[in-house]
Design a protein around this motif. Structure first.
Motif, PDB file in Angstrom:
ATOM      1  N   LEU A  24       0.831  -1.197   0.000  1.00 45.81           N
ATOM      2  CA  LEU A  24       0.000   0.000   0.000  1.00 45.81           C
ATOM      3  C   LEU A  24       0.873   1.258   0.000  1.00 45.81           C
ATOM      4  O   LEU A  24       0.611   2.204  -0.733  1.00 45.81           O
ATOM      5  CB  LEU A  24      -0.937   0.002   1.215  1.00 45.81           C
ATOM      6  CG  LEU A  24      -1.836   1.220   1.359  1.00 45.81           C
ATOM      7  CD1 LEU A  24      -2.767   1.342   0.160  1.00 45.81           C
ATOM      8  CD2 LEU A  24      -2.637   1.131   2.634  1.00 45.81           C
ATOM      9  N   GLY A  25       1.924   1.267   0.816  1.00 42.91           N
ATOM     10  CA  GLY A  25       2.835   2.410   0.854  1.00 42.91           C
ATOM     11  C   GLY A  25       3.512   2.647  -0.480  1.00 42.91           C
ATOM     12  O   GLY A  25       3.629   3.778  -0.949  1.00 42.91           O
ATOM     13  N   VAL A  26       3.946   1.584  -1.126  1.00 41.16           N
ATOM     14  CA  VAL A  26       4.570   1.708  -2.440  1.00 41.16           C
ATOM     15  C   VAL A  26       3.557   2.209  -3.450  1.00 41.16           C
ATOM     16  O   VAL A  26       3.858   3.050  -4.296  1.00 41.16           O
ATOM     17  CB  VAL A  26       5.181   0.356  -2.880  1.00 41.16           C
ATOM     18  CG1 VAL A  26       5.572   0.383  -4.350  1.00 41.16           C
ATOM     19  CG2 VAL A  26       6.377   0.019  -2.009  1.00 41.16           C
ATOM     20  N   ALA A  27       2.332   1.744  -3.375  1.00 39.59           N
ATOM     21  CA  ALA A  27       1.295   2.189  -4.312  1.00 39.59           C
ATOM     22  C   ALA A  27       1.031   3.685  -4.153  1.00 39.59           C
ATOM     23  O   ALA A  27       0.825   4.393  -5.143  1.00 39.59           O
ATOM     24  CB  ALA A  27       0.011   1.399  -4.094  1.00 39.59           C
ATOM     25  N   VAL A  28       1.042   4.179  -2.926  1.00 37.34           N
ATOM     26  CA  VAL A  28       0.837   5.608  -2.693  1.00 37.34           C
ATOM     27  C   VAL A  28       1.968   6.405  -3.313  1.00 37.34           C
ATOM     28  O   VAL A  28       1.754   7.396  -3.998  1.00 37.34           O
ATOM     29  CB  VAL A  28       0.709   5.909  -1.184  1.00 37.34           C
ATOM     30  CG1 VAL A  28       0.807   7.398  -0.913  1.00 37.34           C
ATOM     31  CG2 VAL A  28      -0.593   5.352  -0.652  1.00 37.34           C
ATOM     32  N   LEU A  29       3.209   5.966  -3.076  1.00 38.09           N
ATOM     33  CA  LEU A  29       4.349   6.685  -3.625  1.00 38.09           C
ATOM     34  C   LEU A  29       4.423   6.553  -5.135  1.00 38.09           C
ATOM     35  O   LEU A  29       4.855   7.461  -5.827  1.00 38.09           O
ATOM     36  CB  LEU A  29       5.657   6.170  -3.005  1.00 38.09           C
ATOM     37  CG  LEU A  29       5.883   6.553  -1.552  1.00 38.09           C
ATOM     38  CD1 LEU A  29       7.168   5.930  -1.044  1.00 38.09           C
ATOM     39  CD2 LEU A  29       5.914   8.048  -1.379  1.00 38.09           C
ATOM     40  N   ALA A  30       4.026   5.425  -5.650  1.00 41.40           N
ATOM     41  CA  ALA A  30       4.096   5.199  -7.090  1.00 41.40           C
ATOM     42  C   ALA A  30       2.816   5.627  -7.775  1.00 41.40           C
ATOM     43  O   ALA A  30       2.621   5.341  -8.942  1.00 41.40           O
ATOM     44  CB  ALA A  30       4.363   3.724  -7.358  1.00 41.40           C
ATOM     45  N   GLY A  31       1.948   6.335  -7.077  1.00 44.33           N
ATOM     46  CA  GLY A  31       0.677   6.757  -7.648  1.00 44.33           C
ATOM     47  C   GLY A  31       0.857   7.874  -8.641  1.00 44.33           C
ATOM     48  O   GLY A  31       0.146   8.861  -8.609  1.00 44.33           O
ATOM     49  N   CYS A  32       1.822   7.725  -9.504  1.00 41.88           N
ATOM     50  CA  CYS A  32       2.075   8.731 -10.508  1.00 41.88           C
ATOM     51  C   CYS A  32       2.379   8.036 -11.820  1.00 41.88           C
ATOM     52  O   CYS A  32       2.768   6.880 -11.842  1.00 41.88           O
ATOM     53  CB  CYS A  32       3.227   9.642 -10.084  1.00 41.88           C
ATOM     54  SG  CYS A  32       4.726   8.768  -9.672  1.00 41.88           S
ATOM     55  N   LEU A  62       1.366  14.049  -7.281  1.00 42.38           N
ATOM     56  CA  LEU A  62       0.669  14.757  -6.204  1.00 42.38           C
ATOM     57  C   LEU A  62      -0.741  15.192  -6.623  1.00 42.38           C
ATOM     58  O   LEU A  62      -1.235  16.223  -6.192  1.00 42.38           O
ATOM     59  CB  LEU A  62       1.482  15.973  -5.744  1.00 42.38           C
ATOM     60  CG  LEU A  62       2.914  15.688  -5.282  1.00 42.38           C
ATOM     61  CD1 LEU A  62       3.685  16.979  -5.063  1.00 42.38           C
ATOM     62  CD2 LEU A  62       2.915  14.854  -4.016  1.00 42.38           C
ATOM     63  N   GLY A  63      -1.359  14.424  -7.512  1.00 43.33           N
ATOM     64  CA  GLY A  63      -2.710  14.724  -7.945  1.00 43.33           C
ATOM     65  C   GLY A  63      -2.834  15.759  -9.042  1.00 43.33           C
ATOM     66  O   GLY A  63      -3.938  16.174  -9.386  1.00 43.33           O
ATOM     67  N   VAL A  64      -1.716  16.208  -9.600  1.00 44.48           N
ATOM     68  CA  VAL A  64      -1.733  17.189 -10.686  1.00 44.48           C
ATOM     69  C   VAL A  64      -0.776  16.743 -11.788  1.00 44.48           C
ATOM     70  O   VAL A  64       0.027  15.837 -11.605  1.00 44.48           O
ATOM     71  CB  VAL A  64      -1.333  18.605 -10.206  1.00 44.48           C
ATOM     72  CG1 VAL A  64      -2.308  19.126  -9.173  1.00 44.48           C
ATOM     73  CG2 VAL A  64       0.078  18.620  -9.663  1.00 44.48           C
ATOM     74  N   GLU A  65      -0.873  17.421 -12.927  1.00 42.94           N
ATOM     75  CA  GLU A  65       0.035  17.128 -14.031  1.00 42.94           C
ATOM     76  C   GLU A  65       1.113  18.192 -14.106  1.00 42.94           C
ATOM     77  O   GLU A  65       0.838  19.382 -13.955  1.00 42.94           O
ATOM     78  CB  GLU A  65      -0.722  17.059 -15.355  1.00 42.94           C
ATOM     79  CG  GLU A  65       0.171  16.623 -16.502  1.00 42.94           C
ATOM     80  CD  GLU A  65      -0.598  16.364 -17.791  1.00 42.94           C
ATOM     81  OE1 GLU A  65      -0.078  15.600 -18.607  1.00 42.94           O
ATOM     82  OE2 GLU A  65      -1.704  16.916 -17.963  1.00 42.94           O
ATOM     83  N   ALA A  66       2.349  17.748 -14.331  1.00 41.70           N
ATOM     84  CA  ALA A  66       3.478  18.643 -14.570  1.00 41.70           C
ATOM     85  C   ALA A  66       3.972  18.372 -15.981  1.00 41.70           C
ATOM     86  O   ALA A  66       4.215  17.225 -16.343  1.00 41.70           O
ATOM     87  CB  ALA A  66       4.587  18.391 -13.552  1.00 41.70           C
TER      88      ALA A  66
END
Length: 120
Positions: A24-32, A62-66
């Motif tokens: 779960l922690g990896v999924a949060v960090l890799a949520g990009c 972080l929920g946005v596009e760069a």
């Protein structure tokens, strides 16, 4: 009042729980996701985005596009959360919506920016 006997979890079950938590922690960090770019995000709410030069590069962080818009010498124009900003190496962080954006480095091969969520 009911007496319940508490049994410790077997080692295999504890290990499974630990692995699930790590996943779960990896999924949060890799949520990009990215195209022509790589990302490295921390739990502290900041990401380093490395854009490849010469391609249409973007990353979802972080929920946005760069997006990399353009680069010339040590000036880079990026779009973060729908807002464009031009950055120069060594300048203080630019505020873009709820984010601070800093240009870390510019080379012939890549452009590296830091995007951090503003607290509060």
């Amino acid at each position: 009042m009911t007496n319940r006997r508490m049994f410790p979890l077997p080692p295999a079950r504890r290990a499974a729980g630990l692995l699930a938590g790590l996943a779960l922690g990896v999924a949060v960090l890799a949520g990009c996701s990215s195209e022509g770019a790589s990302t490295d995000c921390s739990l502290a709410g900041s990401c380093t985005v490395t854009f490849d030069r010469g391609v249409d590069a973007s990353a979802s962080i972080l929920g946005v596009e760069a997006k990399l818009i353009g680069a010339e010498d040590d000036q880079v124009t990026v779009e973060v959360a729908g807002e464009q900003v031009t950055l120069t190496t060594g300048q203080q962080a630019a505020q873009v919506g709820d984010f601070s954006v800093t240009l870390d480095s510019v080379t012939d091969q890549e452009i590296k920016i830091q995007v951090a969520a503003n607290g509060g």
